[in-house]
Motif scaffolding. Structure first.
Motif, PDB file in Angstrom:
ATOM      1  N   LYS A   8       0.836  -1.208   0.000  1.00  0.00           N
ATOM      2  CA  LYS A   8       0.000   0.000   0.000  1.00  0.00           C
ATOM      3  C   LYS A   8       0.866   1.250   0.000  1.00  0.00           C
ATOM      4  O   LYS A   8       0.532   2.242  -0.642  1.00  0.00           O
ATOM      5  CB  LYS A   8      -0.965  -0.004   1.188  1.00  0.00           C
ATOM      6  N   ALA A  25      -5.901   0.179  -7.051  1.00  0.00           N
ATOM      7  CA  ALA A  25      -6.041  -1.257  -6.810  1.00  0.00           C
ATOM      8  C   ALA A  25      -7.516  -1.584  -6.624  1.00  0.00           C
ATOM      9  O   ALA A  25      -8.234  -0.861  -5.927  1.00  0.00           O
ATOM     10  CB  ALA A  25      -5.252  -1.669  -5.574  1.00  0.00           C
ATOM     11  N   LYS A  27      -9.713  -5.178  -5.853  1.00  0.00           N
ATOM     12  CA  LYS A  27      -9.722  -6.617  -5.581  1.00  0.00           C
ATOM     13  C   LYS A  27      -8.352  -7.261  -5.807  1.00  0.00           C
ATOM     14  O   LYS A  27      -8.234  -8.318  -6.411  1.00  0.00           O
ATOM     15  CB  LYS A  27     -10.788  -7.323  -6.418  1.00  0.00           C
ATOM     16  N   GLY A  28      -7.311  -6.562  -5.351  1.00  0.00           N
ATOM     17  CA  GLY A  28      -5.960  -7.108  -5.404  1.00  0.00           C
ATOM     18  C   GLY A  28      -5.206  -6.886  -6.696  1.00  0.00           C
ATOM     19  O   GLY A  28      -4.021  -7.179  -6.786  1.00  0.00           O
ATOM     20  N   VAL A  30      -3.762  -4.199  -9.566  1.00  0.00           N
ATOM     21  CA  VAL A  30      -3.412  -2.786  -9.715  1.00  0.00           C
ATOM     22  C   VAL A  30      -3.547  -2.397 -11.184  1.00  0.00           C
ATOM     23  O   VAL A  30      -2.961  -3.032 -12.068  1.00  0.00           O
ATOM     24  CB  VAL A  30      -1.984  -2.508  -9.205  1.00  0.00           C
ATOM     25  N   ARG A  51      -4.364   4.340  -4.318  1.00  0.00           N
ATOM     26  CA  ARG A  51      -5.057   3.696  -3.198  1.00  0.00           C
ATOM     27  C   ARG A  51      -5.816   2.457  -3.651  1.00  0.00           C
ATOM     28  O   ARG A  51      -6.087   2.276  -4.828  1.00  0.00           O
ATOM     29  CB  ARG A  51      -6.045   4.665  -2.572  1.00  0.00           C
ATOM     30  N   ASP A  52      -6.189   1.660  -2.668  1.00  0.00           N
ATOM     31  CA  ASP A  52      -7.069   0.517  -2.912  1.00  0.00           C
ATOM     32  C   ASP A  52      -8.501   1.055  -2.900  1.00  0.00           C
ATOM     33  O   ASP A  52      -8.982   1.516  -1.873  1.00  0.00           O
ATOM     34  CB  ASP A  52      -6.873  -0.538  -1.821  1.00  0.00           C
ATOM     35  N   THR A  54     -11.248  -0.733  -3.828  1.00  0.00           N
ATOM     36  CA  THR A  54     -12.184  -1.851  -3.931  1.00  0.00           C
ATOM     37  C   THR A  54     -13.527  -1.504  -3.305  1.00  0.00           C
ATOM     38  O   THR A  54     -14.578  -1.683  -3.927  1.00  0.00           O
ATOM     39  CB  THR A  54     -11.608  -3.118  -3.262  1.00  0.00           C
ATOM     40  N   LEU A  77      -1.665  -6.074  -5.679  1.00  0.00           N
ATOM     41  CA  LEU A  77      -1.502  -5.439  -4.376  1.00  0.00           C
ATOM     42  C   LEU A  77      -1.115  -6.518  -3.377  1.00  0.00           C
ATOM     43  O   LEU A  77      -1.783  -7.567  -3.309  1.00  0.00           O
ATOM     44  CB  LEU A  77      -2.803  -4.756  -3.946  1.00  0.00           C
ATOM     45  N   GLU A  79      -0.808  -8.637  -0.091  1.00  0.00           N
ATOM     46  CA  GLU A  79      -1.702  -8.864   1.046  1.00  0.00           C
ATOM     47  C   GLU A  79      -0.936  -8.469   2.294  1.00  0.00           C
ATOM     48  O   GLU A  79       0.211  -8.843   2.476  1.00  0.00           O
ATOM     49  CB  GLU A  79      -2.106 -10.334   1.105  1.00  0.00           C
TER      50      GLU A  79
END
Length: 80
Positions: A8, A25, A27-28, A30, A51-52, A54, A77, A79
């Motif tokens: 991140k 990103a 759902k994982g 990018v 940023r994520d 999702t 991305l 985990e």
């Protein structure tokens, strides 16, 4: 070629500012949104690149995942 994995913190560097590309990103995965006019300057309807997003896409976007079609995938991305 090995797929790039972003933390991140690393993803945050790709915010579409100061010549940086704009990555988001979902759902994982990018995606590079730099070429999308709606993402100029790394911002789109209050959302920021780097940023994520999702939760925003799943819970708030009227477009859903169809907006991802055709976007270049630049990595995954990590985990955390």
């Amino acid at each position: 070629m090995t797929e790039q994995v972003f933390t991140k913190k690393e993803l945050a560097k790709f915010d579409g500012q100061n010549g940086q590309p704009a990555y988001v990103a979902i759902k994982g995965t990018v995606y590079d949104v730099s070429a999308k006019p709606a993402w100029q300057g790394g911002k789109h309807h209050g959302n920021l690149a780097g940023r994520d997003l999702t939760a925003v896409l799943v819970e708030k976007s009227p477009h859903g995942e169809r907006v991802l079609k055709g976007l270049p995938v630049v990595g995954k991305l990590a985990e955390e």
